[in-house]
Scaffold this motif. Structure first.
Motif, short mmCIF file in Angstrom:
data_model
loop_
_atom_site.label_atom_id
_atom_site.label_comp_id
_atom_site.label_asym_id
_atom_site.label_seq_id
_atom_site.Cartn_x
_atom_site.Cartn_y
_atom_site.Cartn_z
N ALA A 7 0.83 -1.21 0.00
CA ALA A 7 0.00 0.00 0.00
C ALA A 7 0.87 1.26 0.00
O ALA A 7 0.57 2.23 -0.72
N MET A 8 1.94 1.26 0.77
CA MET A 8 2.82 2.43 0.81
C MET A 8 3.53 2.64 -0.52
O MET A 8 3.70 3.77 -0.98
N GLU A 9 3.96 1.55 -1.16
CA GLU A 9 4.61 1.68 -2.46
C GLU A 9 3.64 2.21 -3.51
O GLU A 9 4.00 3.05 -4.34
N ALA A 10 2.38 1.74 -3.46
CA ALA A 10 1.37 2.25 -4.39
C ALA A 10 1.11 3.73 -4.15
O ALA A 10 0.98 4.52 -5.10
N LEU A 11 1.07 4.13 -2.90
CA LEU A 11 0.87 5.54 -2.56
C LEU A 11 2.05 6.39 -3.03
O LEU A 11 1.87 7.48 -3.55
N ASP A 12 3.27 5.86 -2.88
CA ASP A 12 4.45 6.58 -3.36
C ASP A 12 4.43 6.74 -4.88
O ASP A 12 4.79 7.80 -5.40
N ARG A 13 4.02 5.69 -5.60
CA ARG A 13 3.92 5.78 -7.06
C ARG A 13 2.87 6.80 -7.47
O ARG A 13 3.09 7.60 -8.39
N LEU A 14 1.72 6.79 -6.79
CA LEU A 14 0.67 7.76 -7.09
C LEU A 14 1.14 9.19 -6.81
O LEU A 14 0.91 10.09 -7.62
#
Length: 123
Positions: A37-44
């Motif tokens: 979830a944190m990696e997806a948030l960082d990509r977004l």
């Protein structure tokens, strides 16, 4: 009796080991979900920042084009209306005509209906 206590202790150790291993595996699973979830948030966040950077570059380019076309002309026109000379109080009409022609850039001439005092008179 000793064998039953040993079996009971071995079963308790086995149950504790299975419970501890399950707890650890659940922790790893939760951590991997949180990391995803944190990696997806960082990509977004990175995508949003990139989009804003592109928009800001376009705006800066457009503003620089507009500044090149902008011209400021200050002609320094000052109007004084408080003085009585500009309110037609102390000047005759001929003087006002001379001031108006000078302001418009025309060459002031003699009024058509008046002759200067020092002009020669026709005989």
């Amino acid at each position: 009796m000793i064998t039953s206590k040993i079996k009971l202790a071995a079963a308790a150790v086995a149950i504790t080991a299975v419970f501890g291993a399950g707890w650890t595996a659940k922790g790893w699973l939760e951590d991997s979900k949180e990391l995803a979830a944190m990696e997806a948030l960082d990509r977004l966040t990175a995508n949003i920042r990139e989009g804003q950077r592109e928009i800001s570059a376009q705006v800066e380019q457009r503003l620089s084009e507009l500044k090149a076309n902008e011209r400021v002309i200050d002609r320094g026109v000052i109007r004084e209306i408080q003085k009585p000379v500009y309110q037609r109080v102390c000047l005759p009409d001929a003087s006002i005509r001379l001031l108006n022609s000078a302001a418009s850039g025309e060459a002031p001439g003699e009024p058509a209906d008046q002759v200067p005092e020092d002009a020669p008179t026709p005989d």
